[in-house]
Design a protein around this motif. Structure first.
Motif, PDB file in Angstrom:
ATOM      1  N   PRO A 129       0.783  -1.235   0.000  1.00  0.00           N
ATOM      2  CA  PRO A 129       0.000   0.000   0.000  1.00  0.00           C
ATOM      3  C   PRO A 129       0.822   1.297   0.000  1.00  0.00           C
ATOM      4  CG  PRO A 129      -0.930  -1.571   1.533  1.00  0.00           C
ATOM      5  CD  PRO A 129       0.342  -2.175   1.025  1.00  0.00           C
ATOM      6  N   ARG A 130       1.835   1.369   0.854  1.00  0.00           N
ATOM      7  CA  ARG A 130       2.583   2.634   0.914  1.00  0.00           C
ATOM      8  C   ARG A 130       3.228   2.967  -0.420  1.00  0.00           C
ATOM      9  NH1 ARG A 130       3.722   4.946   5.796  1.00  0.00           N
ATOM     10  NH2 ARG A 130       2.507   3.944   7.429  1.00  0.00           N
ATOM     11  N   ALA A 131       3.812   1.935  -1.045  1.00  0.00           N
ATOM     12  CA  ALA A 131       4.466   2.173  -2.341  1.00  0.00           C
ATOM     13  C   ALA A 131       3.430   2.627  -3.365  1.00  0.00           C
ATOM     14  CB  ALA A 131       5.157   0.898  -2.815  1.00  0.00           C
ATOM     15  N   ARG A 132       2.256   2.027  -3.315  1.00  0.00           N
ATOM     16  CA  ARG A 132       1.231   2.371  -4.313  1.00  0.00           C
ATOM     17  C   ARG A 132       0.676   3.783  -4.087  1.00  0.00           C
ATOM     18  NH1 ARG A 132      -0.877  -1.390  -7.536  1.00  0.00           N
ATOM     19  NH2 ARG A 132      -0.591   0.281  -9.015  1.00  0.00           N
ATOM     20  N   TYR A 133       0.578   4.207  -2.830  1.00  0.00           N
ATOM     21  CA  TYR A 133       0.096   5.562  -2.557  1.00  0.00           C
ATOM     22  C   TYR A 133       1.162   6.592  -2.924  1.00  0.00           C
ATOM     23  CZ  TYR A 133      -3.756   3.471   0.138  1.00  0.00           C
ATOM     24  OH  TYR A 133      -4.854   2.748   0.529  1.00  0.00           O
ATOM     25  N   ARG A 134       2.428   6.220  -2.704  1.00  0.00           N
ATOM     26  CA  ARG A 134       3.501   7.157  -3.045  1.00  0.00           C
ATOM     27  C   ARG A 134       3.535   7.374  -4.560  1.00  0.00           C
ATOM     28  NH1 ARG A 134       7.555   4.314  -0.781  1.00  0.00           N
ATOM     29  NH2 ARG A 134       6.633   4.492   1.284  1.00  0.00           N
ATOM     30  N   GLU A 135       3.386   6.269  -5.295  1.00  0.00           N
ATOM     31  CA  GLU A 135       3.359   6.349  -6.760  1.00  0.00           C
ATOM     32  C   GLU A 135       2.264   7.295  -7.241  1.00  0.00           C
ATOM     33  OE1 GLU A 135       4.316   1.979  -8.444  1.00  0.00           O
ATOM     34  OE2 GLU A 135       2.231   2.589  -8.580  1.00  0.00           O
ATOM     35  N   ASP A 136       1.121   7.180  -6.588  1.00  0.00           N
ATOM     36  CA  ASP A 136      -0.015   8.009  -6.987  1.00  0.00           C
ATOM     37  C   ASP A 136      -0.932   8.236  -5.782  1.00  0.00           C
ATOM     38  OD1 ASP A 136      -2.093   9.325  -8.096  1.00  0.00           O
ATOM     39  OD2 ASP A 136      -2.744   7.695  -9.407  1.00  0.00           O
ATOM     40  N   PRO A 137      -0.750   9.399  -5.127  1.00  0.00           N
ATOM     41  CA  PRO A 137      -1.519   9.664  -3.894  1.00  0.00           C
ATOM     42  C   PRO A 137      -3.033   9.699  -4.116  1.00  0.00           C
ATOM     43  CG  PRO A 137       0.324  11.205  -4.116  1.00  0.00           C
ATOM     44  CD  PRO A 137       0.244  10.459  -5.409  1.00  0.00           C
ATOM     45  N   VAL A 138      -3.458   9.943  -5.352  1.00  0.00           N
ATOM     46  CA  VAL A 138      -4.896   9.991  -5.635  1.00  0.00           C
ATOM     47  C   VAL A 138      -5.571   8.647  -5.308  1.00  0.00           C
ATOM     48  CG1 VAL A 138      -6.535  10.137  -7.564  1.00  0.00           C
ATOM     49  CG2 VAL A 138      -4.791  11.891  -7.274  1.00  0.00           C
ATOM     50  N   ARG A 139      -4.776   7.597  -5.273  1.00  0.00           N
ATOM     51  CA  ARG A 139      -5.353   6.286  -4.921  1.00  0.00           C
ATOM     52  C   ARG A 139      -5.990   6.299  -3.535  1.00  0.00           C
ATOM     53  NH1 ARG A 139      -0.131   3.488  -7.530  1.00  0.00           N
ATOM     54  NH2 ARG A 139      -0.891   3.500  -9.676  1.00  0.00           N
TER      55      ARG A 139
END
Ligand code: ATP
Ligand code: MG
Length: 447
Positions: free
Chosen positions: A184-194
């Motif tokens: 999750p953290r990596a995915r939110y960093r990639e795109d905070p809109v998630r």
């Protein structure tokens, strides 16, 4: 130690290319060919006949399984944008950061995107890790892995009526869980809109956000600051017009995501009068959307920002500014402040101002000014806004009722409702801010 690290890294790196998806039969997912729009079916057929793979993907598949009518149909294919465009008479490539093809079929426009590869060290990112450019083609498994949530990574083939499921999305959806793909953290960093999407989709579909996906949101909310204003605005529009805005805002607050993201919500939700007003406005938008009635972003933004305008206006009056010019200054200042974070388009801000500027005019229930207001093209929106102000307790209900009756009355009866014109000016000058006019309207912003 190293093995543990590798395992963690590879869990992050999503399903490796070549992994076989679960093939879910129609008996389990329930989507029949006829549930897919004619345009989406024709587009998939044309691509498949040309030797490509093509699927309905994402939100439409998810919504159909959840028993919701999809608002549009997106297609994913192994054909490149150029190959797709060449196959259709009416098609054009759009976007730069994320190229897709718009295929027009009758009145429908289908978004066709090419399977994309997972991100790697070569992916262009900004200094916070946000992906900037995204046009590296990959396999279907890659494409599934880079989507945000398991329930959004489902591919439906209209020809075989099967769903290809790489990440247990169908099971998650049936168990009402919103699970993120990857770490999750990596995915939110990639795109905070998630983070915003997690809130919106969980509210829309009545899902529980998986604890692993939910936990980091509070810490990472500040990353929203790096997202371009236009993108935040698009996502906020989707959220506010999802038909579940009340639930979304509630969940945004629970996760601490309304701070900074929506400066307007920060302030408003912390004052009881403001909160009541905004929640009424959101509830009314939700019920209009669910009833299939039209709604306008201008109206909604006017409600979201109204309490800021009132506070700003009041401060100006206290400083001795003249009432109406002070209102216009307050309106501009509040809209300017928002524009840093929310790219409210010029057209929308024009609508917002029209609605605000009408409000003091509802106080005048005498002679020409009341009659002139009836001819205002934006009367309906202004009046609906007045109703919300009355329901939230900001102005007397009696004022709103007077306008309801005045609009409905005809001829003589209408004229008989008008209050005498004389003397109001004098009295108004004497009133303290926040006082009530003789005809019952609020005059200046409440203190
Ligand atoms: P809806 O259309 O109901 O608002 P949606 O999930 O279809 O929801 P879209 O913005 O249309 O939202 O996106 C289509 C699909 O693209 C999603 O289902 C998801 O698979 C993928 N997607 C969208 N945004 C992201 C994102 N920020 N990160 C990863 N994948 C995304
Ligand atoms: Mg969609």
């Amino acid at each position: 130690m190293i093995r543990k690290l590798l395992r963690r890294v590879f869990r992050v790196a999503t399903a490796p290319a070549g992994i076989a998806p679960a093939v879910i039969p129609v008996a389990r997912h329930g989507i029949h060919r006829e549930h897919i729009s004619a345009g989406a079916r024709r587009t998939c057929e044309a691509l498949q006949q040309a030797g490509h793979r093509a699927y309905v993907v994402g939100g439409a598949v998810r919504d159909l399984i959840a028993g919701i009518v999809p608002k549009d149909f997106d297609i994913a294919t192994d054909a490149t944008p150029d190959q797709v465009r060449a196959l259709f008479r009416r098609a054009r490539i759009i976007g730069r950061r994320f190229q897709i093809v718009h295929v027009m079929q009758g009145a429908e426009t289908l978004e066709v995107s090419t399977f994309r590869a997972a991100h790697d060290a070569d992916t262009q990112k900004d200094e916070h890790g946000r992906v900037l450019r995204d046009n590296v083609w990959g396999s279907q498994a890659d494409d599934a892995a880079r989507r945000d949530f398991t329930i959004n990574a489902l591919f439906y083939d209209p020809a075989s009526e099967t769903v290809l499921d790489y990440h247990h999305g169908v099971a998650d959806l049936k168990q009402k869980t919103l699970r993120i793909i990857g770490e999750p953290r990596a995915r939110y960093r990639e795109d905070p809109v998630r983070m915003l999407r997690a809130i919106r989709l969980s509210a829309k579909l009545g899902l529980t956000i998986d604890p692993e996906a939910k936990a980091p949101i509070r810490d990472m909310a500040a990353l929203m600051e790096n997202v371009p204003a236009a993108r935040v605005f698009d996502e906020m529009l989707k959220l506010l017009f999802s038909g579940h805005a009340v639930e979304c805002v509630k969940r945004l607050r629970d996760e601490g995501l309304h701070h900074g993201l929506l400066p307007l919500l920060d302030v408003i939700l912390e004052q009881p009068l403001g909160e009541k007003f905004v929640m009424l406005a959101l509830a009314s938008t939700d019920s209009r959307i669910r009833a299939g009635k039209p709604t306008s972003p201008g109206f909604l933004f006017a409600t979201l920002l109204w309490n800021e305008v009132l506070a700003n206006w009041e401060a100006r009056i206290k400083r001795g500014e003249v009432r109406m010019p002070a209102l216009f200054e307050a309106m501009d200042e509040v809209l300017d402040q928002q524009s840093e974070k929310l790219a409210i388009t010029r057209r929308i801000s024009g609508d917002v101002k029209d609605i605000w500027a009408l409000q003091p005019r509802f106080e005048k229930r005498s002679g020409k000014s009341a009659l002139r207001l009836l001819e205002q093209p934006r009367l309906r929106a202004g009046y609906d806004f007045l109703l919300l102000r009355a329901q939230s307790g900001e102005v007397p209900m009696e004022l709103a009722e007077w306008w309801t009756n005045f609009q409905n009355a005809e001829g003589e009866a209408r004229m008989a409702m008008l209050l005498p014109e004389t003397g109001t000016k004098k009295r108004r000058r004497k009133r303290a801010p926040g006082g009530k006019s003789r005809d019952g309207g609020a005059v200046e912003p409440a203190a």
